[in-house]
Scaffold this motif. Structure first.
Motif, PDB file in Angstrom:
ATOM      1  N   LYS A   1       0.850  -1.439  -0.128  1.00 37.15           N
ATOM      2  CA  LYS A   1      -0.026  -0.030   0.041  1.00 37.15           C
ATOM      3  C   LYS A   1       0.736   1.395   0.049  1.00 37.15           C
ATOM      4  CE  LYS A   1      -4.612  -1.417   1.824  1.00 37.15           C
ATOM      5  NZ  LYS A   1      -5.446  -1.287   2.714  1.00 37.15           N
ATOM      6  N   PRO A   2       1.783   1.560   0.693  1.00 32.45           N
ATOM      7  CA  PRO A   2       2.601   2.740   0.717  1.00 32.45           C
ATOM      8  C   PRO A   2       3.071   3.249  -0.592  1.00 32.45           C
ATOM      9  CG  PRO A   2       3.340   1.206   2.666  1.00 32.45           C
ATOM     10  CD  PRO A   2       2.603   0.605   1.734  1.00 32.45           C
ATOM     11  N   VAL A   3       3.616   2.459  -1.503  1.00 30.31           N
ATOM     12  CA  VAL A   3       3.976   2.658  -2.686  1.00 30.31           C
ATOM     13  C   VAL A   3       2.927   2.935  -3.583  1.00 30.31           C
ATOM     14  CG1 VAL A   3       5.071   1.888  -4.873  1.00 30.31           C
ATOM     15  CG2 VAL A   3       6.458   1.769  -2.557  1.00 30.31           C
TER      16      VAL A   3
ATOM     17  N   ALA B   1       2.163  16.652  -8.957  1.00 29.50           N
ATOM     18  CA  ALA B   1       3.618  16.398  -8.384  1.00 29.50           C
ATOM     19  C   ALA B   1       3.305  17.068  -6.891  1.00 29.50           C
ATOM     20  CB  ALA B   1       4.309  17.085  -8.917  1.00 29.50           C
ATOM     21  N   GLY B   2       2.528  17.977  -6.363  1.00 36.95           N
ATOM     22  CA  GLY B   2       2.536  18.496  -5.240  1.00 36.95           C
ATOM     23  C   GLY B   2       1.934  17.468  -4.217  1.00 36.95           C
ATOM     24  N   THR B   3       1.002  16.728  -4.708  1.00 35.83           N
ATOM     25  CA  THR B   3       0.382  15.650  -3.846  1.00 35.83           C
ATOM     26  C   THR B   3       1.335  14.338  -3.745  1.00 35.83           C
ATOM     27  OG1 THR B   3      -1.143  15.051  -5.826  1.00 35.83           O
ATOM     28  CG2 THR B   3      -2.102  16.033  -3.842  1.00 35.83           C
ATOM     29  N   ASN B   4       1.707  14.243  -4.868  1.00 38.79           N
ATOM     30  CA  ASN B   4       2.902  12.965  -4.859  1.00 38.79           C
ATOM     31  C   ASN B   4       3.765  13.164  -3.856  1.00 38.79           C
ATOM     32  OD1 ASN B   4       5.777  12.338  -6.020  1.00 38.79           O
ATOM     33  ND2 ASN B   4       4.436  10.860  -6.797  1.00 38.79           N
ATOM     34  N   ILE B   5       4.595  14.419  -3.777  1.00 35.81           N
ATOM     35  CA  ILE B   5       5.746  14.652  -2.977  1.00 35.81           C
ATOM     36  C   ILE B   5       5.091  14.658  -1.387  1.00 35.81           C
ATOM     37  CG2 ILE B   5       7.262  16.739  -2.164  1.00 35.81           C
ATOM     38  CD1 ILE B   5       7.289  17.253  -5.134  1.00 35.81           C
ATOM     39  N   ILE B   6       3.817  15.277  -1.152  1.00 35.88           N
ATOM     40  CA  ILE B   6       3.178  15.101   0.140  1.00 35.88           C
ATOM     41  C   ILE B   6       3.264  13.830   0.854  1.00 35.88           C
ATOM     42  CG2 ILE B   6       1.166  15.672   1.482  1.00 35.88           C
ATOM     43  CD1 ILE B   6       1.019  18.309  -0.245  1.00 35.88           C
ATOM     44  N   THR B   7       2.698  12.920  -0.141  1.00 36.31           N
ATOM     45  CA  THR B   7       2.230  11.644   0.290  1.00 36.31           C
ATOM     46  C   THR B   7       3.811  11.055   0.605  1.00 36.31           C
ATOM     47  OG1 THR B   7       0.405  11.596  -1.089  1.00 36.31           O
ATOM     48  CG2 THR B   7       1.010   9.386  -0.361  1.00 36.31           C
ATOM     49  N   GLY B   8       4.734  11.024  -0.445  1.00 39.51           N
ATOM     50  CA  GLY B   8       6.041  10.613  -0.235  1.00 39.51           C
ATOM     51  C   GLY B   8       6.822  10.805   1.010  1.00 39.51           C
ATOM     52  N   LEU B   9       6.482  12.044   1.473  1.00 41.06           N
ATOM     53  CA  LEU B   9       7.329  12.462   2.611  1.00 41.06           C
ATOM     54  C   LEU B   9       6.556  11.973   3.822  1.00 41.06           C
ATOM     55  CD1 LEU B   9       7.578  16.412   2.034  1.00 41.06           C
ATOM     56  CD2 LEU B   9       9.329  14.894   2.336  1.00 41.06           C
TER      57      LEU B   9
ATOM     58  N   GLN C   1      14.113   7.908   7.231  1.00 39.55           N
ATOM     59  CA  GLN C   1      12.982   8.390   6.470  1.00 39.55           C
ATOM     60  C   GLN C   1      13.568   8.649   4.951  1.00 39.55           C
ATOM     61  OE1 GLN C   1      13.097  12.359   6.017  1.00 39.55           O
ATOM     62  NE2 GLN C   1      11.372  12.157   4.777  1.00 39.55           N
ATOM     63  N   MET C   2      14.643   9.190   4.870  1.00 41.96           N
ATOM     64  CA  MET C   2      15.168   9.391   3.511  1.00 41.96           C
ATOM     65  C   MET C   2      15.260   8.144   2.592  1.00 41.96           C
ATOM     66  SD  MET C   2      18.074  12.420   4.174  1.00 41.96           S
ATOM     67  CE  MET C   2      17.907  14.024   3.728  1.00 41.96           C
ATOM     68  N   SER C   3      16.010   7.306   3.018  1.00 42.25           N
ATOM     69  CA  SER C   3      15.991   6.035   2.322  1.00 42.25           C
ATOM     70  C   SER C   3      14.919   5.437   1.962  1.00 42.25           C
ATOM     71  CB  SER C   3      16.982   5.075   3.168  1.00 42.25           C
ATOM     72  OG  SER C   3      18.389   5.530   3.174  1.00 42.25           O
ATOM     73  N   ASN C   4      14.085   5.153   2.790  1.00 40.86           N
ATOM     74  CA  ASN C   4      12.633   4.674   2.572  1.00 40.86           C
ATOM     75  C   ASN C   4      11.709   5.357   1.804  1.00 40.86           C
ATOM     76  OD1 ASN C   4      13.533   2.219   4.040  1.00 40.86           O
ATOM     77  ND2 ASN C   4      12.030   2.663   5.792  1.00 40.86           N
ATOM     78  N   GLY C   5      11.772   6.749   2.179  1.00 43.61           N
ATOM     79  CA  GLY C   5      10.887   7.740   1.352  1.00 43.61           C
ATOM     80  C   GLY C   5      11.487   7.756  -0.220  1.00 43.61           C
ATOM     81  N   GLY C   6      12.744   7.700  -0.204  1.00 43.08           N
ATOM     82  CA  GLY C   6      13.190   7.926  -1.690  1.00 43.08           C
ATOM     83  C   GLY C   6      12.871   6.475  -2.462  1.00 43.08           C
ATOM     84  N   GLY C   7      12.932   5.582  -1.854  1.00 40.64           N
ATOM     85  CA  GLY C   7      12.785   3.973  -2.604  1.00 40.64           C
ATOM     86  C   GLY C   7      11.226   3.962  -2.815  1.00 40.64           C
ATOM     87  N   ALA C   8      10.370   4.507  -1.947  1.00 42.15           N
ATOM     88  CA  ALA C   8       8.896   4.513  -2.138  1.00 42.15           C
ATOM     89  C   ALA C   8       8.605   5.413  -3.616  1.00 42.15           C
ATOM     90  CB  ALA C   8       8.327   4.794  -1.066  1.00 42.15           C
ATOM     91  N   TRP C   9       9.296   6.650  -3.492  1.00 39.45           N
ATOM     92  CA  TRP C   9       8.738   7.393  -4.722  1.00 39.45           C
ATOM     93  C   TRP C   9       9.288   6.882  -5.952  1.00 39.45           C
ATOM     94  CZ3 TRP C   9      10.785  11.905  -1.098  1.00 39.45           C
ATOM     95  CH2 TRP C   9       9.654  12.720  -0.862  1.00 39.45           C
TER      96      TRP C   9
END
Length: 690
Positions: free
Chosen positions: A352-354, A365-373, A616-624
């Protein structure tokens, strides 16, 4: 058999196995002339960057060698140059592991692409064995360095066994320094090229990833290797070596009177056992009838973990004869598996997260970035709970054991966790090989079926890369805690009648705590800004080539690939200096000006904020990244849709998160802790505000 001799022997077996794998991979056919030409361009760019990077680092290494030799205090069994020589060998071994891994990676990529013509199973076999070369090189050289130096100190130079572990710090510092620069420099290179290629190629020109018409495509493929292969190899080489050394130092300072040198040498025996288990585990990574690639990886991990656990039981019974220390080792093995599962959940397209991030891309792109963060921030919770549970359990087992030493229990859990590094790095280094294989398939115009196989491997590669980062960060938390304890022991050893409890109400500890908590954020900002600057130059160059070289879009003219490679090479080498220097200078300034308590606070602050920010950075970046892949698989409009364009922007933000700043924090934590341990004997009696 002597434990140290067994560890040295195991490291040579692992090195021999790496050579065997090299021979096996090179036997595979490299494909057509076009495929070989593309692979040669990637290979030349990668090795040229690595050569220039290590020439730059060599200047720092030689300078530090002389500083250590001249300024470290001399004692009955020590002089500065003994530590300095260890530092130089640690740096050379770490660089050598990077060279071996990189050399294999840039040769396995084209063979994987060619094997993908036959089947997914064949492509997986070639790619994973190519990655296993890096894994086995890293653990064999790290184990050889630590056990070899310990053997020289205790058996050949007759240095007491309780003194020798502290002399290994030089080796750990050399490995840490290379790791820091390799992570930062490689991360800047790979993400500047990736971001530059994506922003112009995918968004502005609407051409596919790895399209040969994109002038930055070769730089992007080179970056996959220097960032995810050489960078991760150096990172885990350093983590593996420093964790072993920290456990040995702790045993030497707290357990010698109880059990003697057995407690010091026991971590090396665990390493030797797991190296052999990892070799066996490599052969179990095979694709089954369901063609579940991640399942094949887990099969290898389960076999390695199970065989390691069996070996650990007999080793513990033979050396320490205490079941509770064995339980502490099991905690480390269990933590490896659980962190892998949690990281996969947050970064895989299957969960689900991805999918939430992909869904949010439909509105821009705005909502994509908010959800990824949000996903990245949320992912810190289960990882921290797992680490806290592991710390609590391993401390309990250590305190309940006959050794009655809770911190030693944590140290053994950390060693056990890192003991399977060989197989873990294999799953990581497999990633850039498959990524490059997909690029070669695209640029060589191979059939769609080939690209389908390489894309399937690459999607899992994104997850395994994220999993390895989670593993490295989690192990860093345990290792850093042991290093922190060892720092306190070193201070007390060098002062009489003075205790160091690092109470938070002590204003100097609090000052250090705030400085340490801030440092990962400042360090990350330098890394992120460096990627932004370099990517800006790449974007401008790619636009220039599309504008000024007629016929690129029609495929009639060949882009100037080497110009983009040169831009990111120069930028990476220039921009890595500031964050790398900051990591070395900060603990020295705090230690010598504010004193040992402030430095202790700094270490605690760096460990806590660095760990959370890195997760936060590694998992968030991988999910994006995988949210973009999920859309490219045909979901929410597929390739070329508005959701796809939004996901590319999110992935662009996530790139320096997951591959530059996030992973480099692991090296930052270790460098600062190692330097603190080295200078502890000096600042215990000499500091401006002591």
């Amino acid at each position: 058999m002597d434990i140290i001799v067994a560890a040295i022997l195991a490291s040579f077996i692992a090195l021999a196995f790496a050579i065997f794998l090299v021979i096996q991979v090179l036997k595979e056919k490299p494909g057509s002339t076009t495929m070989q030409e593309i692979a040669a361009s990637i290979q030349q760019g990668a090795m040229a960057y690595l050569n220039r990077q290590f020439k730059t680092i060599a200047v720092f290494a030689i300078l530090i060698f002389f500083i250590l030799g001249l300024f470290l205090p001399s004692g009955e069994y020590n002089n500065g140059y003994m530590t300095a020589v260890g530092f130089l060998v640690g740096a050379v071994f770490s660089a050598l592991a990077g060279y071996i891994g990189m050399g294999m990676s840039v040769r396995a990529n084209v063979r994987t692409a060619n094997a993908a013509k036959k089947s997914l199973a064949e492509a997986l076999k070639v790619a994973f064995r190519g990655g296993a070369v890096t894994g086995m090189s890293v653990v064999s050289l790290a184990l050889l360095g630590v056990s070899g130096f310990y053997y020289i100190f205790t058996r050949m130079l007759d240095i007491p066994v309780d003194v020798a572990p502290s002399l290994l710090l030089g080796f750990g510092f050399g490995a840490s320094l290379i790791s820091l620069f390799a992570r930062v420099g490689g991360g800047i290179f790979t993400k500047a090229a990736d971001v530059g290629a994506d922003l112009v190629g995918k968004i502005e020109k609407g051409i596919p990833e790895d399209d040969p018409r994109n002038p930055a495509v070769i730089a992007d493929n080179v970056g996959d290797n220097v960032g995810d292969c050489a960078g991760m190899g150096a990172d885990l080489f350093e983590t593996y070596a420093v964790t072993l050394i920290a456990a040995m130092i702790l045993a030497a300072s707290t357990l010698m009177t109880q059990v003697g040198e057995k407690s010091i040498e026991y971590p090396l025996l665990l390493g030797a056992i797991a190296v052999i288990a990892s070799i066996i585990g490599v052969f179990f990574v095979k694709l089954g009838k369901k063609e579940n690639i991640m399942g094949a990886m887990y099969k290898g991990m389960f076999v390695t973990g199970t065989l390691s656990a069996i070996g650990f039981y007999f080793a513990t019974k033979y050396v320490l004869n205490d079941i509770f220390i064995f339980y502490a080792a099991l905690v480390g093995l269990g933590l490896t598996l659980l962190i892998n599962i949690v990281t996969e959940y947050y970064t895989s397209t299957e969960y689900k997260p991805v999918q939430k991030i992909a869904k949010s891309s439909e509105t821009g792109a705005g909502t994509n970035i908010i959800t990824g963060l949000a996903v990245g921030l949320q992912s810190t919770f289960p990882v921290v709970i797992l680490i806290c549970t592991a710390i609590g359990l391993s401390y309990y087992f250590g305190a309940t054991s006959t050794l009655q030493n809770g911190i030693y229990g944590i140290a053994i859990a950390a060693v056990a966790m890192l003991s399977t590094t060989g197989l873990v790095i294999a799953t990581d280094s497999y990633g850039p090989i498959t990524d490059n294989a997909g690029g070669i398939a695209e640029m060589s115009n191979l059939p769609e079926s080939v690209r389908k196989n390489t894309d399937a491997l690459d999607a899992v590669g994104n997850t395994t890369k994220a999993v390895t980062k989670g593993y490295a960060i989690g192990s860093a938390a345990l290792a850093a805690l042991v290093l922190f304890q060892a720092y306190g022991e070193e201070l007390m050893k060098n002062t009489v009648g003075k205790s160091y409890d690092f109470a938070i109400e002590d204003h100097m500890v609090l000052i250090g705590l705030f400085l340490g908590g801030m440092l990962p954020f400042l360090f990350s900002s330098f890394c992120m800004e460096a990627v932004g600057k370099a990517a800006h130059k790449v974007v401008e160059e790619v636009r220039r080539q599309f504008r000024e070289i007629p016929g690129i879009m029609e495929g009639k003219a060949k882009p100037e690939y080497d110009v983009c490679v040169d831009i990111v090479t120069k930028s990476a080498l220039k921009e890595m200096i500031l964050p790398g220097t900051m990591a070395v200078i900060t603990p020295l300034l705090v230690g010598f000006i504010l004193g040992p308590k402030a430095l202790g606070g700094l270490l605690a602050g760096v460990i806590i904020s660095g760990l959370l920010l890195a997760i936060q950075m590694s998992n968030g970046g991988g999910a994006w990244d995988n949210a973009k892949k999920y859309i490219e698989d045909g979901n929410f409009g597929g390739k070329g849709s508005e959701a796809h364009k939004a996901a590319i922007v999110g992935d662009t933000v996530g790139d320096p998160y997951k591959d530059t700043a996030g992973p480099a924090l692991n090296a930052l934590i270790k460098v600062i802790n190692t330097i603190a341990l080295i200078i502890a004997p000096i600042i215990a009696t000499t500091s401006l505000m002591n």
